[in-house]
Motif scaffolding. Structure first.
Motif, PDB file in Angstrom:
ATOM      1  N   MET A  40       8.737  -7.652  -1.819  1.00  0.00           N
ATOM      2  CA  MET A  40       9.066  -8.073  -0.472  1.00  0.00           C
ATOM      3  C   MET A  40       9.182  -6.841   0.425  1.00  0.00           C
ATOM      4  SD  MET A  40       9.389 -11.348  -0.724  1.00  0.00           S
ATOM      5  CE  MET A  40      10.580 -12.312   0.105  1.00  0.00           C
ATOM      6  N   VAL A  41       8.843  -7.044   1.686  1.00  0.00           N
ATOM      7  CA  VAL A  41       8.876  -5.962   2.664  1.00  0.00           C
ATOM      8  C   VAL A  41       9.752  -6.394   3.843  1.00  0.00           C
ATOM      9  CG1 VAL A  41       7.491  -4.512   4.197  1.00  0.00           C
ATOM     10  CG2 VAL A  41       6.517  -5.295   2.032  1.00  0.00           C
ATOM     11  N   LYS A  42      10.654  -5.504   4.241  1.00  0.00           N
ATOM     12  CA  LYS A  42      11.461  -5.727   5.438  1.00  0.00           C
ATOM     13  C   LYS A  42      10.894  -4.844   6.542  1.00  0.00           C
ATOM     14  CE  LYS A  42      16.088  -5.198   7.380  1.00  0.00           C
ATOM     15  NZ  LYS A  42      17.477  -4.785   7.096  1.00  0.00           N
ATOM     16  N   THR A  43      10.529  -5.467   7.665  1.00  0.00           N
ATOM     17  CA  THR A  43       9.980  -4.736   8.799  1.00  0.00           C
ATOM     18  C   THR A  43      10.858  -4.994  10.015  1.00  0.00           C
ATOM     19  OG1 THR A  43       7.746  -5.049   7.925  1.00  0.00           O
ATOM     20  CG2 THR A  43       7.932  -4.360  10.221  1.00  0.00           C
ATOM     21  N   VAL A  44      11.250  -3.919  10.674  1.00  0.00           N
ATOM     22  CA  VAL A  44      12.021  -4.012  11.910  1.00  0.00           C
ATOM     23  C   VAL A  44      11.092  -3.601  13.050  1.00  0.00           C
ATOM     24  CG1 VAL A  44      14.038  -3.215  13.195  1.00  0.00           C
ATOM     25  CG2 VAL A  44      14.175  -3.509  10.710  1.00  0.00           C
ATOM     26  N   LEU A  45      10.867  -4.537  13.970  1.00  0.00           N
ATOM     27  CA  LEU A  45      10.032  -4.287  15.134  1.00  0.00           C
ATOM     28  C   LEU A  45      10.943  -4.087  16.340  1.00  0.00           C
ATOM     29  CD1 LEU A  45       7.584  -7.273  14.559  1.00  0.00           C
ATOM     30  CD2 LEU A  45       7.167  -4.887  13.956  1.00  0.00           C
ATOM     31  N   LYS A  46      10.881  -2.932  16.961  1.00  0.00           N
ATOM     32  CA  LYS A  46      11.639  -2.674  18.192  1.00  0.00           C
ATOM     33  C   LYS A  46      10.766  -3.145  19.353  1.00  0.00           C
ATOM     34  CE  LYS A  46      15.431  -0.742  16.738  1.00  0.00           C
ATOM     35  NZ  LYS A  46      16.737  -1.328  17.025  1.00  0.00           N
ATOM     36  N   ILE A  47      11.295  -4.093  20.133  1.00  0.00           N
ATOM     37  CA  ILE A  47      10.512  -4.748  21.173  1.00  0.00           C
ATOM     38  C   ILE A  47      11.220  -4.642  22.510  1.00  0.00           C
ATOM     39  CG2 ILE A  47       9.528  -6.955  21.896  1.00  0.00           C
ATOM     40  CD1 ILE A  47       9.445  -7.636  18.833  1.00  0.00           C
ATOM     41  N   ASP A  48      10.478  -4.195  23.506  1.00  0.00           N
ATOM     42  CA  ASP A  48      11.016  -4.079  24.862  1.00  0.00           C
ATOM     43  C   ASP A  48      10.643  -5.330  25.656  1.00  0.00           C
ATOM     44  OD1 ASP A  48      12.311  -2.761  27.005  1.00  0.00           O
ATOM     45  OD2 ASP A  48      10.364  -2.171  27.813  1.00  0.00           O
ATOM     46  N   GLY A  49      11.609  -5.876  26.397  1.00  0.00           N
ATOM     47  CA  GLY A  49      11.324  -6.983  27.301  1.00  0.00           C
ATOM     48  C   GLY A  49      11.993  -8.290  26.943  1.00  0.00           C
ATOM     49  N   MET A  50      12.555  -8.410  25.740  1.00  0.00           N
ATOM     50  CA  MET A  50      13.262  -9.643  25.399  1.00  0.00           C
ATOM     51  C   MET A  50      14.602  -9.653  26.134  1.00  0.00           C
ATOM     52  SD  MET A  50      12.633 -10.523  21.374  1.00  0.00           S
ATOM     53  CE  MET A  50      13.395  -9.047  20.702  1.00  0.00           C
ATOM     54  N   VAL A 110       5.259 -14.957   6.677  1.00  0.00           N
ATOM     55  CA  VAL A 110       6.608 -14.404   6.578  1.00  0.00           C
ATOM     56  C   VAL A 110       7.513 -15.337   5.792  1.00  0.00           C
ATOM     57  CG1 VAL A 110       6.380 -13.165   8.763  1.00  0.00           C
ATOM     58  CG2 VAL A 110       7.428 -15.407   8.748  1.00  0.00           C
ATOM     59  N   LYS A 111       8.507 -14.751   5.151  1.00  0.00           N
ATOM     60  CA  LYS A 111       9.551 -15.519   4.478  1.00  0.00           C
ATOM     61  C   LYS A 111      10.674 -15.836   5.460  1.00  0.00           C
ATOM     62  CE  LYS A 111       8.130 -15.639   0.185  1.00  0.00           C
ATOM     63  NZ  LYS A 111       7.909 -16.882  -0.525  1.00  0.00           N
ATOM     64  N   LYS A 112      10.961 -14.854   6.343  1.00  0.00           N
ATOM     65  CA  LYS A 112      12.050 -15.003   7.302  1.00  0.00           C
ATOM     66  C   LYS A 112      11.780 -14.106   8.506  1.00  0.00           C
ATOM     67  CE  LYS A 112      17.057 -14.565   7.709  1.00  0.00           C
ATOM     68  NZ  LYS A 112      18.297 -14.138   7.072  1.00  0.00           N
ATOM     69  N   VAL A 113      12.141 -14.601   9.681  1.00  0.00           N
ATOM     70  CA  VAL A 113      12.048 -13.776  10.889  1.00  0.00           C
ATOM     71  C   VAL A 113      13.247 -14.100  11.774  1.00  0.00           C
ATOM     72  CG1 VAL A 113      10.528 -15.423  12.069  1.00  0.00           C
ATOM     73  CG2 VAL A 113      10.614 -13.064  12.851  1.00  0.00           C
ATOM     74  N   SER A 114      13.829 -13.055  12.346  1.00  0.00           N
ATOM     75  CA  SER A 114      14.974 -13.209  13.225  1.00  0.00           C
ATOM     76  C   SER A 114      14.862 -12.184  14.353  1.00  0.00           C
ATOM     77  CB  SER A 114      16.263 -12.987  12.432  1.00  0.00           C
ATOM     78  OG  SER A 114      17.374 -13.054  13.283  1.00  0.00           O
ATOM     79  N   SER A 115      14.962 -12.658  15.579  1.00  0.00           N
ATOM     80  CA  SER A 115      14.862 -11.757  16.731  1.00  0.00           C
ATOM     81  C   SER A 115      16.172 -11.728  17.495  1.00  0.00           C
ATOM     82  CB  SER A 115      13.735 -12.218  17.658  1.00  0.00           C
ATOM     83  OG  SER A 115      12.488 -12.120  17.014  1.00  0.00           O
ATOM     84  N   SER A 116      16.470 -10.568  18.075  1.00  0.00           N
ATOM     85  CA  SER A 116      17.678 -10.381  18.873  1.00  0.00           C
ATOM     86  C   SER A 116      17.318  -9.691  20.184  1.00  0.00           C
ATOM     87  CB  SER A 116      18.700  -9.539  18.106  1.00  0.00           C
ATOM     88  OG  SER A 116      19.751  -9.142  18.961  1.00  0.00           O
ATOM     89  N   ALA A 117      17.513 -10.406  21.289  1.00  0.00           N
ATOM     90  CA  ALA A 117      17.280  -9.797  22.601  1.00  0.00           C
ATOM     91  C   ALA A 117      18.281  -8.672  22.842  1.00  0.00           C
ATOM     92  CB  ALA A 117      17.381 -10.857  23.694  1.00  0.00           C
ATOM     93  N   LYS A 118      19.516  -8.884  22.411  1.00  0.00           N
ATOM     94  CA  LYS A 118      20.571  -7.881  22.609  1.00  0.00           C
ATOM     95  C   LYS A 118      20.221  -6.559  21.923  1.00  0.00           C
ATOM     96  CE  LYS A 118      25.547  -7.241  22.137  1.00  0.00           C
ATOM     97  NZ  LYS A 118      26.814  -7.852  21.733  1.00  0.00           N
ATOM     98  N   LYS A 119      19.718  -6.644  20.689  1.00  0.00           N
ATOM     99  CA  LYS A 119      19.335  -5.439  19.942  1.00  0.00           C
ATOM    100  C   LYS A 119      17.925  -4.972  20.279  1.00  0.00           C
ATOM    101  CE  LYS A 119      22.191  -6.434  15.891  1.00  0.00           C
ATOM    102  NZ  LYS A 119      22.156  -6.707  14.436  1.00  0.00           N
ATOM    103  N   GLY A 120      17.132  -5.844  20.896  1.00  0.00           N
ATOM    104  CA  GLY A 120      15.751  -5.498  21.223  1.00  0.00           C
ATOM    105  C   GLY A 120      14.897  -5.348  19.982  1.00  0.00           C
ATOM    106  N   GLU A 121      15.098  -6.260  19.020  1.00  0.00           N
ATOM    107  CA  GLU A 121      14.347  -6.128  17.780  1.00  0.00           C
ATOM    108  C   GLU A 121      14.094  -7.472  17.109  1.00  0.00           C
ATOM    109  OE1 GLU A 121      16.840  -3.590  15.371  1.00  0.00           O
ATOM    110  OE2 GLU A 121      17.837  -5.308  14.452  1.00  0.00           O
ATOM    111  N   SER A 122      13.066  -7.471  16.282  1.00  0.00           N
ATOM    112  CA  SER A 122      12.774  -8.589  15.395  1.00  0.00           C
ATOM    113  C   SER A 122      12.765  -8.043  13.983  1.00  0.00           C
ATOM    114  CB  SER A 122      11.407  -9.207  15.715  1.00  0.00           C
ATOM    115  OG  SER A 122      11.409  -9.798  16.990  1.00  0.00           O
ATOM    116  N   VAL A 123      13.443  -8.746  13.083  1.00  0.00           N
ATOM    117  CA  VAL A 123      13.492  -8.344  11.672  1.00  0.00           C
ATOM    118  C   VAL A 123      12.694  -9.379  10.893  1.00  0.00           C
ATOM    119  CG1 VAL A 123      14.961  -7.884   9.689  1.00  0.00           C
ATOM    120  CG2 VAL A 123      15.753  -7.281  11.991  1.00  0.00           C
ATOM    121  N   VAL A 124      11.718  -8.885  10.123  1.00  0.00           N
ATOM    122  CA  VAL A 124      10.801  -9.759   9.409  1.00  0.00           C
ATOM    123  C   VAL A 124      10.856  -9.450   7.918  1.00  0.00           C
ATOM    124  CG1 VAL A 124       8.401 -10.520   9.216  1.00  0.00           C
ATOM    125  CG2 VAL A 124       9.271  -9.703  11.424  1.00  0.00           C
TER     126      VAL A 124
END
Length: 82
Positions: free
Chosen positions: A1-11, A30-44
């Motif tokens: 399994m791979v955990k990827t953190v995407l830092k995203i601007d604009g959420m 994907v097995k799981k995805v969770s995004s946070s506007a507050k943190k500006g990231e998506s964890v996959v």
């Protein structure tokens, strides 16, 4: 399994988080995805590495910017079942 953190601007809100989760689910296995506007990231969590150039393009097309990303292998063991 791979955990990827995407830092995203604009959420900015929960709808942005939902759009990002849908985009990632629709373009990657994907097995799981969770995004946070507050943190500006998506964890996959996925079985394989994500196609970052493709995601960067798709994210840009819906009005956000992929700023950076990090990935790491998650340790899983079947030995605990023995």
């Amino acid at each position: 399994m791979v955990k990827t953190v995407l830092k995203i601007d604009g959420m900015m809100c929960s709808m942005c988080e939902s759009h990002m989760n849908d985009l990632i689910r629709n373009h990657c296995k994907v097995k799981k995805v969770s995004s946070s506007a507050k943190k500006g990231e998506s964890v996959v969590i996925s079985e394989e590495s994500l196609d970052i150039p493709m995601l960067e393009k798709e994210i840009k097309e819906i009005g956000y910017e992929l700023v950076s990303h990090t990935s790491c292998l998650l340790y899983t063991s079947d030995a605990a079942d023995d």
